[in-house]
Design an enzyme around this catalytic site. Structure first.
Site, PDB file in Angstrom:
ATOM      1  N   CYS A 144       0.864  -1.176   0.000  1.00  0.00           N
ATOM      2  CA  CYS A 144       0.000   0.000   0.000  1.00  0.00           C
ATOM      3  C   CYS A 144       0.908   1.237   0.000  1.00  0.00           C
ATOM      4  CB  CYS A 144      -0.908   0.003   1.226  1.00  0.00           C
ATOM      5  SG  CYS A 144      -1.855   1.532   1.401  1.00  0.00           S
ATOM      6  N   ASP A 148      -0.262  -5.859   0.296  1.00  0.00           N
ATOM      7  CA  ASP A 148      -1.503  -6.167  -0.410  1.00  0.00           C
ATOM      8  C   ASP A 148      -1.279  -7.456  -1.188  1.00  0.00           C
ATOM      9  OD1 ASP A 148      -3.115  -3.955   0.331  1.00  0.00           O
ATOM     10  OD2 ASP A 148      -2.069  -2.688  -1.109  1.00  0.00           O
ATOM     11  N   GLU A 171      -5.252  -0.736  -8.609  1.00  0.00           N
ATOM     12  CA  GLU A 171      -5.528  -0.387 -10.002  1.00  0.00           C
ATOM     13  C   GLU A 171      -4.238  -0.101 -10.759  1.00  0.00           C
ATOM     14  OE1 GLU A 171      -8.995   1.063  -7.411  1.00  0.00           O
ATOM     15  OE2 GLU A 171      -6.799   1.061  -7.267  1.00  0.00           O
ATOM     16  N   GLU A 219       9.099 -14.384 -21.993  1.00  0.00           N
ATOM     17  CA  GLU A 219       9.883 -15.444 -21.363  1.00  0.00           C
ATOM     18  C   GLU A 219       9.431 -15.528 -19.912  1.00  0.00           C
ATOM     19  OE1 GLU A 219      12.136 -17.642 -19.203  1.00  0.00           O
ATOM     20  OE2 GLU A 219      12.673 -15.530 -18.906  1.00  0.00           O
TER      21      GLU A 219
END
Length: 154
Positions: free
Chosen positions: A52, A59, A94, A75
């Site tokens: 965060c 997170d 996001e 790869e």
């Protein structure tokens, strides 16, 4: 298939240090020897982590990345190192999800790409982030992601 299409790889088969940030991470690509066929490639990262940007708390997300390769394949070791470089990176859900999609799209120029970021709850609210480059192509088997929506203890 010739081994020389892999000769430019710098990470696979070598001791490669973990990049400390997504900016430092080097994604590598190889020519797609089956570029005349439309097919879906899926990468799943069920233990993706970032930080965060406000609190520094971890997170966690389950990422599913699907793409239809054009001339290039990513790869997989370089992708793994890139994804794990987010462990010390502070960004909102996001931003992490869309940054991964944009970097892969820029590197590979795939025929189609989608990413689902299924983020685990923070403050009691799960945040799921979905992106794709356009409509899903016809004539190619693209399975469901298999990630159930968050239901808590219900």
């Amino acid at each position: 298939m010739s081994d020389d299409i892999y000769s430019g790889l710098e990470q696979l088969g070598r001791d490669t240090p973990q990049p400390q940030s997504p900016e430092e991470a080097r994604l590598e690509r190889v020519p797609n020897p089956q570029s005349d066929v439309d097919y879906c490639v899926r990468f799943t990262a069920p233990e993706f982590t970032s930080l965060c940007p406000m609190t520094g708390q971890p997170d966690f997300a389950h990422l599913v990345i699907d793409y239809l390769p054009g001339e290039w394949l990513v790869e997989s070791k370089s992708l793994k190192l890139y994804l794990t470089s987010f462990r010390n990176h502070g960004a909102f859900h996001e931003d992490c999800t869309i940054s991964i999609a944009r970097r892969l799209t820029s590197l590979l120029a795939p025929k189609w790409l989608r990413i689902g970021g299924y983020w685990y709850p923070r403050g009691g609210i799960p945040i799921d982030v979905f992106y794709q480059t356009g409509p899903a192509p016809g004539g190619v088997w693209i399975p469901e992601t298999g990630v159930a929506p968050y239901r808590g203890r219900g």
